[in-house]
Design a protein around this motif. Structure first.
Motif, PDB file in Angstrom:
ATOM      1  N   UNK A   9       0.854  -1.179   0.000  1.00  0.00           N
ATOM      2  CA  UNK A   9       0.000   0.000   0.000  1.00  0.00           C
ATOM      3  C   UNK A   9       0.890   1.228   0.000  1.00  0.00           C
ATOM      4  N   UNK A  10       0.499   2.259  -0.700  1.00  0.00           N
ATOM      5  CA  UNK A  10       1.308   3.460  -0.813  1.00  0.00           C
ATOM      6  C   UNK A  10       2.208   3.430  -2.034  1.00  0.00           C
ATOM      7  N   UNK A  11       2.191   2.341  -2.805  1.00  0.00           N
ATOM      8  CA  UNK A  11       2.926   2.286  -4.058  1.00  0.00           C
ATOM      9  C   UNK A  11       4.361   1.809  -3.970  1.00  0.00           C
ATOM     10  N   UNK A  12       4.879   1.553  -2.774  1.00  0.00           N
ATOM     11  CA  UNK A  12       6.259   1.104  -2.650  1.00  0.00           C
ATOM     12  C   UNK A  12       6.352  -0.400  -2.872  1.00  0.00           C
ATOM     13  N   UNK A  13       7.460  -0.826  -3.472  1.00  0.00           N
ATOM     14  CA  UNK A  13       7.688  -2.245  -3.695  1.00  0.00           C
ATOM     15  C   UNK A  13       7.893  -2.940  -2.355  1.00  0.00           C
ATOM     16  N   UNK A  14       7.378  -4.147  -2.232  1.00  0.00           N
ATOM     17  CA  UNK A  14       7.589  -4.968  -1.046  1.00  0.00           C
ATOM     18  C   UNK A  14       9.091  -5.120  -0.820  1.00  0.00           C
ATOM     19  N   UNK A  15       9.511  -4.981   0.436  1.00  0.00           N
ATOM     20  CA  UNK A  15      10.937  -5.001   0.774  1.00  0.00           C
ATOM     21  C   UNK A  15      11.614  -6.297   0.327  1.00  0.00           C
ATOM     22  N   UNK A  16      10.971  -7.436   0.566  1.00  0.00           N
ATOM     23  CA  UNK A  16      11.604  -8.702   0.184  1.00  0.00           C
ATOM     24  C   UNK A  16      11.776  -8.784  -1.329  1.00  0.00           C
TER      25      UNK A  16
END
Length: 131
Positions: A9-16
């Motif tokens: 959510x918020x448009x950022x790529x999942x960290x993993x």
């Protein structure tokens, strides 16, 4: 929470996904075994993560020429594009934080951060490839 296209959510790529894609970009196609060794993670964890990356179109499975039926994961064009977008977003955020720093302070910070990261990698026995 991860949404469509491997983004939270918020448009950022999942960290993993960001970390795995970065490693695959640096080293080229990697198998589950290679990813497990690189990150010190159980293959079942990586199977879940790579399945999500496959569904999101960030990676694709390709044949491993030297391993019979084994497969490797290769970053897709879409994965490259989204990884670049996420990196650009991170750099813009750092630019804002460091805007009032002198070039010498930025250089010193970068040197200490690199040293910090390489020492963590050395202690874990899992160094990252450096371009």
């Amino acid at each position: 929470m991860t949404g469509p296209r491997g983004r939270r959510e918020g448009g950022h790529m999942d960290r993993s996904a960001y970390i795995r894609l970065s490693r695959i970009r640096l080293e080229g196609p990697m198998s589950i075994g290679q990813l497990s060794e690189a990150f010190g993670l159980d293959p079942s964890t990586l199977n879940r993560q790579t399945a999500a990356m496959l569904r999101a179109g960030l990676v694709e499975r390709i044949a491993d020429p030297g391993a019979g039926i084994a497969r490797k994961f290769r970053i897709t064009g879409e994965g490259e594009r989204l990884l670049d977008e996420e990196r650009d977003r991170s750099v813009r955020g750092l630019d804002k934080v460091l805007a009032d720093w002198t070039p010498e302070d930025v250089a010193a910070f970068a040197a200490f951060l690199r040293r910090f990261n390489t020492d963590i990698e050395r202690l874990a026995g899992r160094p990252w490839p450096r371009p």
